[in-house]
Design a protein around this motif. Structure first.
Motif, PDB file in Angstrom:
ATOM      1  N   VAL B  51       0.842  -1.190   0.000  1.00  0.00           N
ATOM      2  CA  VAL B  51       0.000   0.000   0.000  1.00  0.00           C
ATOM      3  C   VAL B  51       0.881   1.246   0.000  1.00  0.00           C
ATOM      4  N   ARG B  52       1.935   1.213   0.815  1.00  0.00           N
ATOM      5  CA  ARG B  52       2.827   2.367   0.881  1.00  0.00           C
ATOM      6  C   ARG B  52       3.462   2.631  -0.487  1.00  0.00           C
ATOM      7  N   GLN B  53       3.946   1.577  -1.121  1.00  0.00           N
ATOM      8  CA  GLN B  53       4.626   1.759  -2.404  1.00  0.00           C
ATOM      9  C   GLN B  53       3.650   2.185  -3.505  1.00  0.00           C
ATOM     10  N   MET B  54       2.482   1.533  -3.556  1.00  0.00           N
ATOM     11  CA  MET B  54       1.515   1.875  -4.599  1.00  0.00           C
ATOM     12  C   MET B  54       0.975   3.282  -4.401  1.00  0.00           C
ATOM     13  N   ALA B  55       0.785   3.672  -3.149  1.00  0.00           N
ATOM     14  CA  ALA B  55       0.286   5.020  -2.872  1.00  0.00           C
ATOM     15  C   ALA B  55       1.314   6.051  -3.319  1.00  0.00           C
ATOM     16  N   TYR B  99      -4.470   3.962  -7.877  1.00  0.00           N
ATOM     17  CA  TYR B  99      -5.364   4.078  -6.717  1.00  0.00           C
ATOM     18  C   TYR B  99      -6.346   2.909  -6.698  1.00  0.00           C
ATOM     19  N   SER B 100      -6.794   2.495  -7.888  1.00  0.00           N
ATOM     20  CA  SER B 100      -7.707   1.341  -7.939  1.00  0.00           C
ATOM     21  C   SER B 100      -7.001   0.081  -7.481  1.00  0.00           C
ATOM     22  N   ARG B 109      -9.162   5.502  -2.137  1.00  0.00           N
ATOM     23  CA  ARG B 109      -8.457   6.623  -2.757  1.00  0.00           C
ATOM     24  C   ARG B 109      -8.515   7.857  -1.848  1.00  0.00           C
ATOM     25  N   ASP B 110      -9.687   8.088  -1.246  1.00  0.00           N
ATOM     26  CA  ASP B 110      -9.840   9.250  -0.371  1.00  0.00           C
ATOM     27  C   ASP B 110      -8.832   9.228   0.775  1.00  0.00           C
ATOM     28  N   ASP B 114      -5.851  11.849   1.260  1.00  0.00           N
ATOM     29  CA  ASP B 114      -5.764  12.570   2.518  1.00  0.00           C
ATOM     30  C   ASP B 114      -4.340  12.507   3.074  1.00  0.00           C
ATOM     31  N   LYS B 115      -3.731  11.339   2.967  1.00  0.00           N
ATOM     32  CA  LYS B 115      -2.350  11.194   3.464  1.00  0.00           C
ATOM     33  C   LYS B 115      -1.369  12.000   2.625  1.00  0.00           C
ATOM     34  N   LEU B 116      -1.621  12.082   1.337  1.00  0.00           N
ATOM     35  CA  LEU B 116      -0.773  12.912   0.476  1.00  0.00           C
ATOM     36  C   LEU B 116      -0.914  14.382   0.885  1.00  0.00           C
TER      37      LEU B 116
END
Ligand SMILES: [Fe+2]
Ligand SMILES: [Fe+2]
Lengths: 242, 337
Positions: B51-55, B99-100, B109-110, B114-116
């Motif tokens: 998740v961290r890498q894909m985000a 994101y998908s 995605r939200d 938000d983290k970004l």
């Protein structure tokens, strides 16, 4: 380089400039859209319009000379399409007014056998998508929240005065019955706005100053700044190729 | 893969034996290059790491739109304008796929946006450099998309299925971008003296930051070893960086442009180009937020999101009101709201 020598060239510039300038305005949204799906959708529409513009401007001369080396007063686009993006509602109102018009016009041109029939037959599929996009958003903004309804109403009102110009006859577009076209546009628009719970704006759709102004090379103040940005790099390197 | 649903596979409520068996089966499957799919059991750390890498990857795609969108309204020919608009659009599309793909791991995605926006997740530091001239558009395509491809082609074989499949599609488009950037620079390099100088200046500014895109040297890389074991990553940072340099040097020669590194030379023994030391102090500084555009990129992103809030709310309100009319909803899918 006035290039309005023949009726066909005149019409190619009118339609080509509409597409070029609206495409440019939509391109300004890149990186600023309300959601990622809209980044993609607005870019799609901008790219379709740019493709149309390139075809049409090439009928009048070299596409880049037409786009980058004409002065403001030589552009033949409607004042509607040069209006700044404003908020998303303004952009959608502009899209709604223009794409309903463009779709009807392309339908008529495609049915004829004039010099624009081929382009129109291809473009009519694109403009059907542009129209649907604008209609779907009009429904959502009109029938969404209090705020979206207020913004959409304000946008429709603000741009209303630029809509009359669309139906000023364009020399070189033969066989178009402009009054009938206008009637179809108004019927379609009324239907969409009713479904969205929005009233058709009131007030004049042209002023003495605005009737056919853009088609005669009379534009609004924001247009000059838009062109300055668009043309600056090209003009800074005369004769260079890119 | 192990056909155990995520719910049944989480640490709580499981016997220690079963947990160990699942972990062993997972490790074996990954080692055998089997694909992990969303409903398979997976270690929590594997999920979190992905998740961290894909985000971060998705964020890089959408922040990466900004430096190039900066030139859409000034593109010097209609052909270039069309290519650039399509490229920036592709990057938005890449953001959407990624994101998908992250959503398949249960992160919306939200949540990621938000983290970004709050600075808790990063994007690639390369986009914290400004695009000062038209040639920067070419340099980004050639070098930045080029480095991204070098990084991402191995991800097409990443152990996590949805990520790997997204990467196949993305890499195809990135290689278009790379060629278009190269071609743009070639036209400038062969153009007027002013155009040539513009191209050289852009390459001078983008070369070193592009090398930094592969991340810190292997001995300082925080997540590398575990990611390699999980087959999320397949090559070390330094290996990929070397591969990129080896590809770029002959391309620069074809372009008729020089690379700003006096130590760059072919090493017959190694069979690779040697290159000079990278300024890692600059890398860490930009990563910490002190690059030329960190503030600007993030605030534009936040502003677009905040100014778009009323639009998204309107679409959601409309969808709720019309939820009872599925036919209309299906018809509206196209406009995607
Ligand atoms: Fe991308
Ligand atoms: Fe790309």
């Amino acid at each position: 380089m006035t290039a309005t020598d023949t009726p066909t060239v005149n019409a190619a510039l009118a339609l080509g400039d509409d597409a070029l300038i609206l495409s440019h305005r939509l391109g300004e949204w890149a990186g600023h859209a309300p959601e990622l799906e809209e980044e993609v959708a607005l870019a799609n529409i901008a790219l379709d319009l740019l493709g149309q513009a390139r075809f049409l401007l090439s009928m009048a001369g070299d596409e880049d000379e037409m786009a980058f080396l004409r002065e403001e007063r030589s552009f033949r686009n409607l004042q509607l399409v040069e209006q700044p993006n404003g908020d998303f509602a303004h952009t959608i109102a502009r899209q709604l007014y223009f794409s309903l018009y463009q779709h009807e016009l392309h339908t008529d041109l495609a049915a004829g056998d004039g010099p624009f029939a081929g382009l129109a037959a291809k473009a009519v599929k694109e403009t059907a998508y542009h129209r649907d996009h604008a209609v779907q958003w009009t429904l959502r903004l009109g029938d969404g929240t209090e705020e979206s309804r207020r913004r959409m109403r304000a946008a429709l009102d603000a741009l209303w005065k630029f809509t009359g110009e669309m139906f000023q006859p364009v020399e070189g577009l033969d066989g178009i019955d402009w009054a009938v076209l206008e009637g179809r546009w108004l019927t379609a628009l009324t239907g969409v706005l009713e479904q969205a719970g929005l009233a058709v704006p009131e007030g004049p759709r042209t002023g003495a100053w605005a009737a056919g102004a853009g088609r005669q090379g009379l534009h609004t103040e924001p247009f000059g700044r838009m062109l300055a940005e668009m043309q600056h790099l090209h003009r800074s390197h005369p004769g260079a190729s890119w | 893969m192990v056909a155990v649903t995520p719910e049944s596979g989480q640490d709580s409520g499981l016997g220690a034996d079963l947990g160990a068996q699942l972990a062993a089966a997972f490790d074996a499957a990954v080692a055998a290059d089997e694909r992990v799919e969303p409903r398979d059991w997976m270690p929590e750390e594997y999920r979190a790491s992905l998740v961290r890498q894909m985000a971060q990857h998705a964020h890089s795609e959408i922040i990466g739109m900004q430096p190039e969108a900066n030139w859409i309204t000034r593109a010097p020919s209609l052909r270039r304008k069309a290519i650039l608009m399509a490229k920036v659009q592709d990057e938005a599309g890449h953001g959407l796929y990624l994101y998908s793909a992250a959503e398949t791991l249960g992160t919306s995605r939200d949540e990621l946006l938000d983290k970004l926006h709050s600075g808790r997740q990063k994007y690639s530091s390369i986009f914290n450099y400004p695009t000062l001239t038209w040639a920067d558009v070419g340099a980004i395509g050639w070098l930045v998309d080029g480095a991204a491809i070098t990084n991402q082609v191995p991800l097409c074989r990443c152990s996590y299925g949805p990520y790997a499949r997204a990467m196949v599609r993305i890499c195809k488009e990135e290689s278009f971008h790379q060629r278009q950037g190269f071609e743009l620079l070639l036209a400038l390099s062969k153009g007027t003296p002013e155009q040539h100088a513009m191209a050289q200046d852009a390459v001078d500014r983008w070369w070193w930051p592009s090398l930094m895109m592969f991340g810190p040297p292997d001995d300082e890389s925080a997540h590398s070893a575990q990611s390699m074991a999980w087959r999320i990553k397949r090559h070390s940072n330094d290996e990929l960086r070397q591969r990129f340099v080896d590809i770029a040097v002959p391309q620069a020669e074809t372009l008729g442009l020089t690379l700003p590194d006096p130590d760059l030379k072919w090493n017959e023994e190694r069979g690779h180009y040697d290159f000079g030391p990278i300024d890692w102090a600059e890398f860490w500084d930009v990563l910490k937020g002190n690059g030329p555009c960190n503030e600007q990129r993030l605030s534009q992103r936040r502003r677009a999101h905040e100014e778009g809030a009323w639009v998204r709310e309107a679409a959601a309100a409309y969808a709720r009101k019309h939820a009872a009319a599925p036919a209309a909803a299906a018809r509206n899918e196209e406009a995607r709201v």
